[in-house]
Design an enzyme around this catalytic site. Structure first.
Site, PDB file in Angstrom:
ATOM      1  N   GLU A 119      24.163  17.708  14.666  1.00 42.68           N
ATOM      2  CA  GLU A 119      25.547  17.219  14.722  1.00 42.68           C
ATOM      3  C   GLU A 119      26.160  17.406  16.117  1.00 42.68           C
ATOM      4  O   GLU A 119      25.588  18.069  16.982  1.00 42.68           O
ATOM      5  CB  GLU A 119      26.422  17.916  13.678  1.00 42.68           C
ATOM      6  CG  GLU A 119      26.545  19.406  13.904  1.00 42.68           C
ATOM      7  CD  GLU A 119      27.877  19.978  13.423  1.00 42.68           C
ATOM      8  OE1 GLU A 119      28.946  19.431  13.791  1.00 42.68           O
ATOM      9  OE2 GLU A 119      27.844  20.979  12.696  1.00 42.68           O
ATOM     10  N   LYS A 178      31.076  30.515   7.055  1.00 44.11           N
ATOM     11  CA  LYS A 178      31.794  31.642   7.669  1.00 44.11           C
ATOM     12  C   LYS A 178      32.853  32.175   6.736  1.00 44.11           C
ATOM     13  O   LYS A 178      33.395  31.437   5.934  1.00 44.11           O
ATOM     14  CB  LYS A 178      32.504  31.142   8.909  1.00 44.11           C
ATOM     15  CG  LYS A 178      31.705  31.342  10.130  1.00 44.11           C
ATOM     16  CD  LYS A 178      32.562  31.002  11.299  1.00 44.11           C
ATOM     17  CE  LYS A 178      31.980  29.801  11.965  1.00 44.11           C
ATOM     18  NZ  LYS A 178      31.847  28.636  11.161  1.00 44.11           N
TER      19      LYS A 178
END
Ligand code: PSU
Ligand code: MN
Length: 304
Positions: free
Chosen positions: A26, A160
């Protein structure tokens, strides 16, 4: 016609036509996830690691409105070092095309373009997910819906803890997206191997993983998979330190009214400042680790 919108570099096109392994990468991580020049250096090294492990790298972005699969040096520099690169998720694609803008693709947009090109395996750092307080803000990354619908396996280091990891896993379960721990029973939390949450399945070999991917799509189960590949021990951060930094960053975001698509880039850069750059080093290393696994997985998949 799709080809009007899509531009695939010859080396990648040839690999895809010959059934050779290709790994999608990406570009939001380049333009909005890391500072310059570390971002470009990392992007190059990730491509090198993919090659070293037997696959062809395909970094994906939008350049002057063209959905571009595979970036040359100049294109990489544009993404990493110019101000006018828009963070592009699913909803943004039509307008970035129409306005002929440059866009850095999120996990969601990269999956869409990878699937158009016929790429099945994608390596990134971390996926977007359900944000903390989503009960009030409704902030749930479009990455999760994309995983529900688009046939691409995403190798990541988990999610995260700027996100609500528990709610993210619940959302994925509802959408039927398998969550795998590679060599672990626990879903990793990006900077740390531990998150306190279990994965659905633990897999210890690339071959077994490739068989599961093939089986999923062979029997017509659409959508992606989340392969949680924990950060190597030597680059892991201290659990309490990183969570304190994240909490501090979340308070700053709240105080500054940071919302929507700005939230993730803001939090990442704050966490980096608070940890005096240590989180960036971990971030880079976990991406390398994911590139390695994704290349091996793509290679196994190409042999089935
Ligand atoms: N997590 C990271 N680094 C990143 C991102 C997530 O550690 O750069 C990026 C990815 O591109 C992901 C996107 O798809 O943020 C999610 O953004 P949002 O929550 O706005 O959907
Ligand atoms: Mn969001």
């Amino acid at each position: 016609m799709l080809s009007e919108y899509l531009s695939i570099k010859p080396e990648i096109e040839e690999a895809l036509n010959n059934g050779l392994p290709v790994v999608a990468l990406e570009s939001t991580i380049i333009s909005h996830g890391m500072p310059y020049p570390e971002n470009i250096k990392t992007a190059r090294e990730v491509e090198r690691i993919v090659r070293e492990n037997g696959a062809v790298p395909a970094t994906i972005a939008i350049l002057k409105g063209k959905l571009t699969v595979g970036l040359d040096e100049k294109e990489l520099e544009i993404l990493g070092n110019s101000k006018d690169v828009v963070k592009a998720s699913r909803r943004d694609l039509p307008f970035i095309i129409a306005k002929e803008m440059n866009g850095a693709t999120t996990v969601a947009a990269t999956m869409i373009i990878a699937a158009m090109a016929g790429i099945k395996v994608f390596a990134t750092g971390g996926i977007g997910g359900v944000h903390r307080q989503a009960q009030e803000t409704f902030d749930i990354s479009a990455d999760l819906q994309e995983l529900a619908n688009t046939d691409v396996a995403v190798v990541c280091a988990g999610a995260k803890s700027i996100l609500d990891i528990g709610l993210t896993l619940e959302y994925l379960e509802t959408q039927g997206v398998p969550v795998i721990g590679f060599g672990t029973d626990e879903f990793p939390a990006f900077y740390t191997r531990k998150s306190g949450f279990k994965t659905d399945y633990r897999v210890d070999s690339e071959t077994e993983l490739a068989r599961a991917l093939k089986a999923k799509w062979d029997i017509g189960l659409k959508g992606g998979l989340v392969i949680g590949n924990p950060i190597p021990y030597e680059y892991e951060m201290d659990y309490n330190n990183i969570n304190n930094a994240i909490n501090e960053a979340l308070v700053e975001a709240e105080n500054n009214g940071i919302k929507g698509k700005e939230a993730t880039p803001f939090l990442l850069s704050k966490v980096k400042d608070i940890t005096k750059g240590k989180s960036l080093e971990s971030n880079i290393q976990l991406v390398y680790n994911n590139a390695r696994l994704a290349a091996k997985l793509a290679l196994e998949l190409s042999r089935l």
